[in-house]
Scaffold this motif. Structure first.
Motif, PDB file in Angstrom:
ATOM      1  N   ARG A  82      41.801  37.153  36.850  1.00  0.00           N
ATOM      2  CA  ARG A  82      42.164  38.570  36.918  1.00  0.00           C
ATOM      3  C   ARG A  82      40.921  39.439  37.008  1.00  0.00           C
ATOM      4  N   LEU A  83      39.893  39.096  36.222  1.00  0.00           N
ATOM      5  CA  LEU A  83      38.649  39.866  36.272  1.00  0.00           C
ATOM      6  C   LEU A  83      37.998  39.739  37.650  1.00  0.00           C
ATOM      7  N   ILE A  84      37.970  38.511  38.198  1.00  0.00           N
ATOM      8  CA  ILE A  84      37.373  38.294  39.524  1.00  0.00           C
ATOM      9  C   ILE A  84      38.128  39.101  40.581  1.00  0.00           C
ATOM     10  N   ASP A  85      39.454  39.060  40.543  1.00  0.00           N
ATOM     11  CA  ASP A  85      40.251  39.813  41.520  1.00  0.00           C
ATOM     12  C   ASP A  85      39.933  41.307  41.448  1.00  0.00           C
ATOM     13  N   THR A  86      39.787  41.809  40.220  1.00  0.00           N
ATOM     14  CA  THR A  86      39.483  43.240  40.048  1.00  0.00           C
ATOM     15  C   THR A  86      38.136  43.584  40.656  1.00  0.00           C
ATOM     16  N   VAL A  87      37.137  42.753  40.388  1.00  0.00           N
ATOM     17  CA  VAL A  87      35.795  42.997  40.927  1.00  0.00           C
ATOM     18  C   VAL A  87      35.807  42.925  42.453  1.00  0.00           C
ATOM     19  N   LEU A  88      36.436  41.902  42.999  1.00  0.00           N
ATOM     20  CA  LEU A  88      36.443  41.737  44.453  1.00  0.00           C
ATOM     21  C   LEU A  88      37.223  42.843  45.151  1.00  0.00           C
ATOM     22  N   ASP A  89      38.253  43.372  44.487  1.00  0.00           N
ATOM     23  CA  ASP A  89      39.028  44.468  45.081  1.00  0.00           C
ATOM     24  C   ASP A  89      38.184  45.725  45.278  1.00  0.00           C
ATOM     25  N   LEU A  90      37.112  45.860  44.490  1.00  0.00           N
ATOM     26  CA  LEU A  90      36.268  47.047  44.579  1.00  0.00           C
ATOM     27  C   LEU A  90      35.245  46.964  45.706  1.00  0.00           C
ATOM     28  N   LEU A  91      35.047  45.776  46.257  1.00  0.00           N
ATOM     29  CA  LEU A  91      34.060  45.605  47.316  1.00  0.00           C
ATOM     30  C   LEU A  91      34.567  46.174  48.634  1.00  0.00           C
ATOM     31  N   GLU A  92      33.639  46.644  49.465  1.00  0.00           N
ATOM     32  CA  GLU A  92      34.009  47.099  50.801  1.00  0.00           C
ATOM     33  C   GLU A  92      34.496  45.917  51.632  1.00  0.00           C
ATOM     34  N   ASP A  93      35.482  46.176  52.469  1.00  0.00           N
ATOM     35  CA  ASP A  93      36.037  45.097  53.300  1.00  0.00           C
ATOM     36  C   ASP A  93      34.976  44.473  54.203  1.00  0.00           C
ATOM     37  N   SER A  94      34.009  45.277  54.618  1.00  0.00           N
ATOM     38  CA  SER A  94      32.994  44.786  55.556  1.00  0.00           C
ATOM     39  C   SER A  94      31.814  44.104  54.872  1.00  0.00           C
ATOM     40  N   ALA A  95      31.811  44.105  53.527  1.00  0.00           N
ATOM     41  CA  ALA A  95      30.637  43.612  52.798  1.00  0.00           C
ATOM     42  C   ALA A  95      30.335  42.153  53.098  1.00  0.00           C
ATOM     43  N   GLY A  96      31.364  41.354  53.279  1.00  0.00           N
ATOM     44  CA  GLY A  96      31.140  39.924  53.498  1.00  0.00           C
ATOM     45  C   GLY A  96      31.405  39.472  54.915  1.00  0.00           C
ATOM     46  N   ALA A  97      31.309  40.377  55.870  1.00  0.00           N
ATOM     47  CA  ALA A  97      31.653  40.035  57.252  1.00  0.00           C
ATOM     48  C   ALA A  97      30.773  38.923  57.799  1.00  0.00           C
ATOM     49  N   ALA A  98      29.462  38.997  57.538  1.00  0.00           N
ATOM     50  CA  ALA A  98      28.551  37.957  58.043  1.00  0.00           C
ATOM     51  C   ALA A  98      28.835  36.615  57.381  1.00  0.00           C
TER      52      ALA A  98
END
Length: 320
Positions: A82-98
């Motif tokens: 649950r904590l991981i999901d919350t943190v990842l939800d805050l990231l920009e969608d494009s942050a991990g594109a590469a």
């Protein structure tokens, strides 16, 4: 239940670094080896290993050795997830594109190697499959696990040469076999025709997304397939989704072993599966697992395990 303040701070510290956030985002999609993560992140293996150790110590990810390799996946603990999901939800969608592009390259390389292997060995598949344990013993155990039938609908995922269909098809009103290899499917068609089975449908299909109706089969088989897959747990979930209430899922694969050469020679990704791991996947998919059957070889080699699970009557399948 909830995390204590100290546990929360430790977990956030472990996650609070750009590379580690990238790792969590990647592992949210599938389990990956250290070498694969190093390639995707474009960082040295020792450096990636240090990040992984910190997150494993904080309970965010789980480390599991598989022969000489080590794989990682997100923690199975609901609070950590649950904590991981919350943190990842805050990231920009494009942050991990590469990273996503490089992950796709890793997947394509895996798939290309596996596809080339299966196309190459298809004509000798049954002989290769029986190199490590007496196949007649395995098939006798499968027939016992399947029960007397008759079966309304049998689904064989990763059907290969179609041997499971010819073994059980005479006791089924309708059978479906899926495989990603066209060469394998052609051999399966010939074998099914030779066996005199006319109510068999052979499809080019993906075990992770079969597009078959939910709870549509009273017998589902996954025979010697999971050790080739990057996400065997997802394949178990999809197989369970197809299993009707009162129906049965049979999984046949190797017990844990140390034959590293099978990775290169035969494209094995996982070196077998432990009973507790398989039972956890089956339970998570909503099935009740029975006792596993183990078939050790006559000489040094691989032990085959057969897991049988049933969907309780009146229950719905979980989404894959």
């Amino acid at each position: 239940m909830s995390l204590s303040a100290d546990q929360t701070v430790e977990a956030l510290r472990a996650a609070g670094e750009p590379t580690r956030l990238r790792v969590l985002s990647l592992l949210a999609g599938e389990e990956l080896s250290v070498m694969e993560l190093s390639r995707i992140l474009e960082q040295s293996q020792p450096r990636v290993s240090r990040h992984l150790k910190l997150m494993a110590d904080a309970g965010l990810i789980e480390r599991f050795p598989d022969g000489a390799r080590v794989f990682y996946r997100l923690s199975s603990d609901p609070l950590a997830h649950r904590l991981i999901d919350t943190v990842l939800d805050l990231l920009e969608d494009s942050a991990g594109a590469a990273d996503d592009r490089r992950l796709e390259e890793v997947r394509r390389d895996r798939e290309a190697a596996a596809s080339a292997y299966f196309e190459r060995v298809a004509p000798q598949w049954d002989r290769i499959r029986s190199l490590y344990v007496c196949e007649s013993d395995v098939e006798a155990a499968i027939l016992k696990a399947a029960g007397d039938g008759p079966f309304e609908r049998v689904v064989d995922l990763g059907t290969g040469s179609g041997r499971m269909l010819t073994l059980l098809g005479k006791n089924a009103r309708m059978s479906v076999g899926l495989d990603l290899s066209h060469n394998m499917l052609n051999i399966a068609r010939a074998n099914v025709a030779r066996a005199g089975l006319d109510k068999v449908e052979l499809r080019h299909g993906d075990i992770f997304a079969t597009r078959l109706p939910e709870q549509s089969a009273d017998l589902v088989l996954v025979h010697q397939v999971l050790h080739y897959l990057a996400d065997p747990a997802a394949a178990v979930t999809e197989a369970a989704r197809l299993t009707a209430p009162g129906g049965r899922l049979i999984i046949v694969d190797f017990a844990p072993h140390q034959l590293e050469q099978l990775r290169e020679e035969h494209q094995h990704r996982r070196l077998g599966f432990a009973d507790d791991e398989m039972r956890r996947w089956l339970k998570g998919a909503g099935l009740n697992a029975g006792a596993a059957t183990t078939l050790p070889p006559d000489t040094d080699g691989l032990t085959v395990s057969i897991w049988t699970a049933e969907r309780p009557a009146g229950t719905k399948a979980k989404a894959a």
